[in-house]
Motif scaffolding. Structure first.
Motif, mmCIF file in Angstrom:
data_model
loop_
_atom_site.group_PDB
_atom_site.id
_atom_site.type_symbol
_atom_site.label_atom_id
_atom_site.label_comp_id
_atom_site.label_asym_id
_atom_site.label_seq_id
_atom_site.Cartn_x
_atom_site.Cartn_y
_atom_site.Cartn_z
ATOM 1 N N ALA A 182 -15.319 -9.307 0.329
ATOM 2 C CA ALA A 182 -14.229 -8.804 1.269
ATOM 3 C C ALA A 182 -13.093 -8.475 0.526
ATOM 4 N N GLU A 183 -12.938 -8.967 -0.802
ATOM 5 C CA GLU A 183 -11.840 -8.572 -1.676
ATOM 6 C C GLU A 183 -12.038 -6.980 -2.170
ATOM 7 N N ALA A 184 -13.242 -6.622 -2.032
ATOM 8 C CA ALA A 184 -13.234 -5.146 -2.402
ATOM 9 C C ALA A 184 -12.773 -4.269 -1.400
ATOM 10 N N TYR A 185 -12.799 -4.539 0.023
ATOM 11 C CA TYR A 185 -12.282 -3.669 1.176
ATOM 12 C C TYR A 185 -10.823 -4.209 1.131
ATOM 13 N N ARG A 186 -9.998 -5.020 0.773
ATOM 14 C CA ARG A 186 -8.935 -5.508 0.852
ATOM 15 C C ARG A 186 -8.185 -4.608 -0.274
ATOM 16 N N ILE A 187 -8.685 -4.477 -1.206
ATOM 17 C CA ILE A 187 -8.230 -3.512 -2.373
ATOM 18 C C ILE A 187 -8.428 -1.998 -1.781
ATOM 19 N N LEU A 188 -9.552 -1.779 -1.206
ATOM 20 C CA LEU A 188 -9.557 -0.439 -0.471
ATOM 21 C C LEU A 188 -8.462 -0.250 0.447
ATOM 22 N N ARG A 189 -8.054 -1.322 1.107
ATOM 23 C CA ARG A 189 -7.012 -1.116 2.352
ATOM 24 C C ARG A 189 -5.663 -1.025 1.567
ATOM 25 N N THR A 190 -5.510 -1.713 0.591
ATOM 26 C CA THR A 190 -4.181 -1.593 -0.326
ATOM 27 C C THR A 190 -4.013 -0.408 -0.800
ATOM 28 N N ASN A 191 -5.067 0.442 -1.643
ATOM 29 C CA ASN A 191 -5.052 1.501 -1.948
ATOM 30 C C ASN A 191 -4.783 2.472 -1.134
ATOM 31 N N ILE A 192 -5.157 2.678 0.120
ATOM 32 C CA ILE A 192 -5.211 3.588 1.059
ATOM 33 C C ILE A 192 -3.678 3.572 1.657
ATOM 34 N N GLU A 193 -3.100 2.535 1.650
ATOM 35 C CA GLU A 193 -1.579 2.195 1.960
ATOM 36 C C GLU A 193 -0.753 3.226 0.934
ATOM 37 N N PHE A 194 -1.079 2.870 -0.378
ATOM 38 C CA PHE A 194 -0.326 3.467 -1.612
ATOM 39 C C PHE A 194 -0.644 4.931 -1.755
ATOM 40 N N ASN A 195 -1.807 5.215 -1.259
ATOM 41 C CA ASN A 195 -2.305 6.744 -1.532
ATOM 42 C C ASN A 195 -1.827 7.824 -0.373
ATOM 43 N N ARG A 196 -1.509 7.256 0.750
ATOM 44 C CA ARG A 196 -1.192 8.192 1.628
ATOM 45 C C ARG A 196 0.093 8.477 1.687
ATOM 46 N N LYS A 197 0.625 9.787 1.808
ATOM 47 C CA LYS A 197 2.103 10.086 1.287
ATOM 48 C C LYS A 197 3.095 9.962 2.632
ATOM 49 N N ASN A 198 2.287 10.146 3.869
ATOM 50 C CA ASN A 198 2.861 9.880 5.089
ATOM 51 C C ASN A 198 2.501 8.850 5.872
ATOM 52 N N PRO A 199 3.543 7.936 6.114
ATOM 53 C CA PRO A 199 3.230 6.681 6.949
ATOM 54 C C PRO A 199 2.673 6.920 8.337
ATOM 55 N N GLU A 200 2.708 8.234 8.827
ATOM 56 C CA GLU A 200 2.034 8.498 10.213
ATOM 57 C C GLU A 200 0.670 8.987 10.157
ATOM 58 N N TYR B 31 -12.814 -4.012 9.773
ATOM 59 C CA TYR B 31 -13.020 -5.596 9.840
ATOM 60 C C TYR B 31 -11.416 -6.134 9.027
ATOM 61 N N ILE B 32 -11.355 -5.730 7.815
ATOM 62 C CA ILE B 32 -10.420 -6.192 7.028
ATOM 63 C C ILE B 32 -9.122 -5.795 7.406
ATOM 64 N N CYS B 33 -8.900 -4.383 7.989
ATOM 65 C CA CYS B 33 -7.669 -4.097 8.593
ATOM 66 C C CYS B 33 -7.243 -4.857 9.672
ATOM 67 N N ALA B 34 -8.386 -5.163 10.559
ATOM 68 C CA ALA B 34 -8.141 -6.016 11.842
ATOM 69 C C ALA B 34 -7.597 -7.381 11.440
ATOM 70 N N GLN B 35 -8.120 -7.884 10.451
ATOM 71 C CA GLN B 35 -7.989 -9.107 10.068
ATOM 72 C C GLN B 35 -6.241 -9.302 9.367
ATOM 73 N N GLY B 36 -6.140 -8.050 8.818
ATOM 74 C CA GLY B 36 -4.549 -8.150 8.164
ATOM 75 C C GLY B 36 -3.625 -7.887 9.328
ATOM 76 N N GLY B 37 -3.646 -7.780 10.516
ATOM 77 C CA GLY B 37 -3.046 -7.625 11.608
ATOM 78 C C GLY B 37 -2.991 -5.933 12.147
ATOM 79 N N TYR B 38 -3.679 -5.232 11.841
ATOM 80 C CA TYR B 38 -3.721 -3.672 12.280
ATOM 81 C C TYR B 38 -4.600 -3.772 13.411
ATOM 82 N N THR B 39 -3.985 -3.145 14.365
ATOM 83 C CA THR B 39 -4.868 -2.626 15.681
ATOM 84 C C THR B 39 -5.648 -1.447 15.359
ATOM 85 N N THR B 40 -6.848 -1.767 15.177
ATOM 86 C CA THR B 40 -7.806 -0.745 14.573
ATOM 87 C C THR B 40 -8.742 -0.487 15.438
#
Length: 722
Positions: free
Chosen positions: A480-498, A522-531
């Motif tokens: 699951a740690e690989a997908y947490r890294i994926l979730r974090t990198n998506i957050e940092f690489n999208r220029k617009n929060p919307e 699944y990882i985003c939902a666990q992190g509190g995102y409504t996905t």
């Protein structure tokens, strides 16, 4: 393989690691190639006929080796052995002449080998005979390998016999030639000696020379020209010395004063020299006269007058003696000069006679030297002739057989173990070569650097091989740690929060696109995102199989009817995770996706959910993925490790960008971290930081609640915007 530049030792180590990496990645090809080569070697070994080998060991003596019959100790004569001796004999053993002799001695070979000619038999024999020098010895091994073991023995015997006979014939022929030439040389030398003797006798008669020794000659009894010359030269020298002495004495008598003259003349030892007798008396009388004056007698005293008269008389006698002495010396000088003149004439005549006789005798001396030399040569040739005749009668063993060939008990070919070992080595080398060749021509993505170099987009995550569906696994999973890294990198690489609508695409089928989407959701939902997951693959949908949800009502129904979102969105067993199935598969999937209602759907769900993940079919196969890429905010590429060529991946990116899509990054999926060691550091921390079984049972629930609450709080402001 990664390419490195420079000569740094660490870079050289990286090269070695890369080579080992290729072997690990393609060990299957290497093992398959090894197995195929081993099987080939096994089949070839099984099909090869059994061959037997017969061996003869011989010793070849160099030519000329034997006993010196005239030597003082009967010593061995060593033959001349060159560095090429054994190589030459190997060629002689397998030469045409030797093998033709074998064919003549074994006429059955022609029948056994299909009635071929003797020339063909010799050619075939050359292929079955091997010769080699036994290391550290002067022995030669002759080996014959055939399917018929008795025939191999017979051929080996005949090869040895034929080679020995051939060598003996050559030696005999050479000996005959040498004896003939030696006989001719002796005859010529005897004739030459006879001619020399006849010439010497003619010179002796002509010049009247009688030999008296090795170097001296005379022409008559008791006469020696050399001695006469020497005596004449000696006498001339003595007379010359006498003449010089007399001239010196005469000159001295002329130059001395009276007193000095008398003293000098008194010392001359001559027979008629009366001065030697009178001079002492004169000196005594002179002392007496002077003594009278000292005693007081005057000059007119009778004693003084008498002594003076005697002294004057003696002076007259002395002066007359000097005159006589000078005349005597002059006479002797004339006699000596006359004798010297006669002796010089004799000397010169004797010298001229000696020179003439020496010149006459020089031809004799030269001829005598030549005769002596010819006699020495004749004696040596005669001794050599005798030695050769004796050696001819002494048999010389040119080839000695130390081991006769026998019938082999067991075959020597094929050698199963040797063939298998060679096959294994060859298969391993060939397999490694094939592996490196495939690696060279393989243009698929092999590393993160390949992705970033050719696609110019970041790698968001590296997902290990054989990662399952996370929500179906019990307890906390290190994957699951690989997908947490994926979730974090998506957050940092999208220029617009919307930009929260993301479609997941891949170049081809089977690259793990749907699994990656489900686990990320699944990882985003666990992190509190409504996905929300939307299965937009209207050709071969798969997302509903991960949750055992019916696929009868979904996206296609919503796009083609007036259904509400609540009618097609279902809640999954995972909190905060929602799913829109694909619905009934339409005939024109691209058409309904490229519609205004689809655009409105994307805008609507973006407002309702924190994250919208849209699954799509492979982008290179159909146009559906391109349509979806143009509708959503971001596109995430899923690339399976070592599958598609780099140019295909570049086409995937171009397909997204050509429709106005925005590639946020790449997920490198299905990486075999066990073989690809360069990726192990990406995943080694997953296990290290993953909770153990006790922690998973006691703290997994509380940790999930705290994480969800924290991340919900962090994204509350963003949710209000949605």
């Amino acid at each position: 393989m990664n390419q490195t530049n420079g000569n740094d030792p660490s870079e050289a180590a990286l090269h070695a690691v890369d080579y080992w990496q290729v072997i690990k990645n393609r060990y299957g090809i290497i093992l398959l190639t090894l197995l195929m080569v081993l099987l080939t070697a096994l089949v070839v070994t099984y099909c090869m006929p059994e061959k037997y080998e017969s061996e003869a060991i011989i010793q070849v003596n160099p030519p000329g080796q034997g006993i010196d019959p005239l030597g003082p100790n009967m010593s061995q004569i060593s033959g001349k052995v060159t560095p090429q001796f054994f190589a030459t004999e190997f060629e002689v053993i397998t030469s045409r002449n030797t093998l033709l002799r074998v064919a003549e001695e074994l006429p059955t070979l022609r029948k056994k080998w299909g009635g071929i000619t003797q020339e063909q038999v010799a050619t075939r024999l050359k292929g079955v005979i091997r010769t080699e020098n036994i290391r550290g010895t002067d022995l030669i091994a002759i080996r014959v390998r055939l399917e018929d073991k008795e025939l191999a023995r017979d051929i080996a015997q005949e090869v040895v016999a034929a080679y020995r006979d051939y060598r003996l014939e050559i030696a005999k022929r050479k000996a005959e030639v040498q004896l003939r030439e030696l006989y001719n040389a002796v005859t010529r030398q005897r004739d030459k000696v006879t001619e020399r003797r006849n010439a010497r006798a003619a010179i002796m008669r002509e010049k009247g020379i009688i030999p008296k020794g090795a170097d001296a000659f005379f022409s008559g009894p008791n006469y020696d020209e050399d001695m006469t010359v020497r005596d004449a030269m000696r006498i001339a020298f003595e007379l010359e010395q006498e003449k010089v002495r007399l001239e010196s004495q005469i000159k001295s008598l002329e130059n001395y004063s009276s007193d000095q003259l008398l003293a000098y003349a008194a010392d001359l030892d001559l027979p008629a020299n009366i001065i030697r007798k009178l001079h002492p008396e004169y000196l005594e009388l002179k002392r007496y006269y002077e003594g009278l004056g000292l005693e007081g007698y005057g000059p007119n005293h009778p004693k003084s007058l008498a002594a003076k008269a005697n002294l004057d008389e003696m002076e007259k006698q002395l002066n007359q003696g000097v005159v006589n002495l000078r005349e005597t010396l002059q006479a002797e000088l004339e006699v000596a000069a006359s004798r010297l003149e006669r002796v010089e004439e004799i000397r010169d005549k004797a010298k001229d006679d000696a020179i003439g006789r020496g010149i006459d005798a020089q031809d004799y001396v030269d001829l005598e030297d030549k005769l002596e030399h010819d006699l020495i040569v004749l004696r040596e040739l005669e001794m050599k002739q005798v030695a050769e005749r004796i050696s001819e009668k002494i048999p010389e063993e040119i080839v000695e057989i130390h081991e006769h060939p026998v019938v082999a008990d067991s075959p020597v070919s094929p050698n199963f173990m040797l063939n298998m070992v060679l096959g294994g080595v060859l298969g391993l080398v060939f397999g490694v070569g094939v592996a490196f060749f495939l690696e060279y021509i393989d243009t698929s993505v092999k590393s993160l650097e390949d992705v970033e170099r050719y696609l110019q987009v970041p790698v968001l995550a590296v997902v290990p091989k054989d990662v399952g569906v996370l929500h179906a696994q019990a307890g906390a999973s290190p994957d699951a740690e690989a997908y947490r890294i994926l979730r974090t990198n998506i957050e940092f690489n999208r220029k617009n929060p919307e930009d929260n609508a993301i479609t997941v695409v891949s170049g081809g089928a089977g690259e793990g696109k749907s699994t990656t989407l489900v686990n990320l959701a699944y990882i985003c939902a666990q992190g509190g995102y409504t996905t929300l997951m939307i299965d937009a693959d209207l050709r071969r949908p798969r997302l509903h199989t991960f949750f055992d949800i019916s696929n009868s009502m979904g996206l296609s129904n919503y796009l083609t009817t007036n259904l509400e979102l609540e009618d097609v969105i279902v809640q999954t067993p995972v909190d905060n995770l929602y799913f829109m199935p694909s619905g009934v598969l339409p005939s024109d999937a691209a058409g309904i996706l490229n519609s205004r209602r689809m655009s409105e759907l994307i805008q609507d769900v973006k407002q309702r959910f924190d994250l919208v993940l849209v699954d799509s079919p492979p982008i290179l196969g159909v146009s559906d993925a391109s349509v979806l890429a143009s509708e959503v905010d971001l596109t995430m590429l899923v690339v399976q490790h070592r599958k598609l060529p780099r140019n295909m991946l570049m086409r995937v990116k171009s397909a997204v960008e050509n429709v106005g899509g925005n590639v946020v990054g790449v997920v490198l999926n299905n990486v075999d971290v066990r073989s690809d060691s360069q990726y192990q550091y990406y995943t080694s921390y997953y296990t290290y930081y993953a909770p153990n079984d006790a922690e998973a049972r006691g703290a997994s629930a509380s940790r999930a609640d705290k994480t969800a609450a924290a991340e919900t709080k962090n994204h509350a402001s963003d949710a209000d915007l949605y």
